[in-house]
Design a protein around this motif. Structure first.
Motif, PDB file in Angstrom:
ATOM      1  N   VAL A 111       0.867  -1.186   0.000  1.00 62.48           N
ATOM      2  CA  VAL A 111       0.000   0.000   0.000  1.00 62.48           C
ATOM      3  C   VAL A 111       0.897   1.227   0.000  1.00 62.48           C
ATOM      4  O   VAL A 111       1.646   1.460   0.953  1.00 62.48           O
ATOM      5  N   CYS A 112       0.850   1.992  -1.074  1.00 64.43           N
ATOM      6  CA  CYS A 112       1.796   3.099  -1.275  1.00 64.43           C
ATOM      7  C   CYS A 112       1.112   4.451  -1.149  1.00 64.43           C
ATOM      8  O   CYS A 112      -0.058   4.614  -1.518  1.00 64.43           O
ATOM      9  N   LEU A 113       1.849   5.420  -0.635  1.00 70.91           N
ATOM     10  CA  LEU A 113       1.363   6.791  -0.515  1.00 70.91           C
ATOM     11  C   LEU A 113       2.544   7.720  -0.750  1.00 70.91           C
ATOM     12  O   LEU A 113       3.603   7.554  -0.147  1.00 70.91           O
ATOM     13  N   ASP A 114       2.358   8.712  -1.631  1.00 74.47           N
ATOM     14  CA  ASP A 114       3.448   9.632  -1.930  1.00 74.47           C
ATOM     15  C   ASP A 114       2.867  10.990  -2.319  1.00 74.47           C
ATOM     16  O   ASP A 114       1.695  11.104  -2.698  1.00 74.47           O
ATOM     17  N   ALA A 115       3.708  12.018  -2.224  1.00 67.52           N
ATOM     18  CA  ALA A 115       3.330  13.378  -2.620  1.00 67.52           C
ATOM     19  C   ALA A 115       4.529  14.026  -3.288  1.00 67.52           C
ATOM     20  O   ALA A 115       5.650  13.956  -2.770  1.00 67.52           O
ATOM     21  N   VAL A 116       4.303  14.643  -4.451  1.00 67.51           N
ATOM     22  CA  VAL A 116       5.379  15.301  -5.194  1.00 67.51           C
ATOM     23  C   VAL A 116       4.854  16.617  -5.758  1.00 67.51           C
ATOM     24  O   VAL A 116       3.644  16.786  -5.960  1.00 67.51           O
TER      25      VAL A 116
END
Length: 308
Positions: A111-116
């Motif tokens: 389960v992945c979560l990222d912000a860019v």
């Protein structure tokens, strides 16, 4: 196995058919819609009763030059509030379930979560990682969940999209747009344009100041709006009630109609019609020079417009 969404839509179609011949089913349809409106959150427990959680995700971005924040997430709750300073902050929680603690922890890894930041846009993405395109998803048949909390400075537009969960919006200025397949949306003290859509769930808006566009749409669930309208206002429900509460000084061109229910208002309106189960109100709502348009469509349920 049929999906939850397919079942919801099938029930909706059946209720709409029954409502065309039987008035009491309007109330039954509303009760069912409200049940679904409160059902969807991250605590589904799908895939097992053991839960693995990681709440360590945190990122910040300077708001200078940023025009919008865009969120595309897995099922889960999303909360967006106004930031006190000039920083955009994102806090996240990843969740996975399994038949044992070990399996839940293994599924959580996928389960992945990222912000860019991409130019003038900050993107927040929740996704499920899959090693091989042809292999089953390691997170299990029901995937994983992400809960996201955003703090956004005034003037930054917000765009949200999630398959299921509860969305809460508070104190935002600028354009706000949220799309939820299954779940409720609550918006408070929004200043700007507001576009909210859900397939099954309740939409509640309080203390809003719409500048140009208001668009509220749900297939199953009530819509409640309290605040000042903009130039273009559209509200649509398939099964549920619409409650619009506006300032007594409001004057707009009204086009409101329901196929199974009544249109009620304590404000003056040019023309009202009722025949069989259908009801409509068309013309100028309020007194003075119209400042915009208000279009309301309900397939099964009441429309109430109140001036305060």
């Amino acid at each position: 196995m049929y999906s939850r969404r397919a079942i919801v839509l099938a029930v909706l179609i059946g209720l709409a058919f029954i409502a065309s011949t039987t008035h009491p089913w309007i109330h039954g349809g509303r009760l069912l819609a409200n049940k679904y409106a409160d059902e969807f959150s991250t605590d589904f427990g799908y895939g097992g009763s053991f839960k693995a959680v990681d709440n360590s995700f945190h990122k910040q971005f300077g708001a200078a030059g940023v025009r919008s924040v865009r969120v595309e997430a897995q099922p889960g709750d999303i909360t967006v509030t106004r930031a006190d300073g000039d920083r955009i902050s994102i806090n996240g929680e990843r969740i996975a379930y399994g038949p044992s603690n070990q399996i839940a922890e293994e599924r959580l890894r996928y389960v992945c979560l990222d912000a860019v930041q991409d130019g003038d846009v900050v993107r927040v993405v929740g996704s499920l990682w899959q090693p091989e395109p042809s292999s089953p998803n390691p997170a299990g048949p029901n995937g994983g969940f992400t809960n996201i909390v955003l703090r956004v400075p005034p003037g930054v537009a917000v765009y949200l999209q999630t398959p299921a969960g509860k969305v809460a919006l508070d104190g935002l200025t600028g354009t706000v747009e949220a799309h939820v397949d299954m779940g409720s949306i609550e918006a408070r003290s929004i200043t700007g344009d507001l576009i909210l859509r859900t397939s099954a769930g309740r939409i509640s808006v309080t203390n809003a100041a719409i500048k140009e566009e208001l668009s509220l749409t749900t297939s199953m669930g009530d819509i409640e709006f309290e605040g000042s309208l903009g130039a273009r206002n559209h509200v649509e429900v398939s099964a549920g009630r619409v409650q619009m509460t506006v300032p007594r000084s409001t004057c707009v061109r009204l086009d409101a109609a329901t196929n199974a229910g009544q249109v009620n208002t304590n404000m003056s309106v040019t023309e009202r019609k009722s025949e069989a189960m259908k009801s409509s109100a068309v013309g100028i709502l309020g007194e003075g020079q119209p400042t915009g348009d208000l279009r309301i469509r309900v397939s099964m349920g009441e429309i109430n417009i109140s001036g305060k």
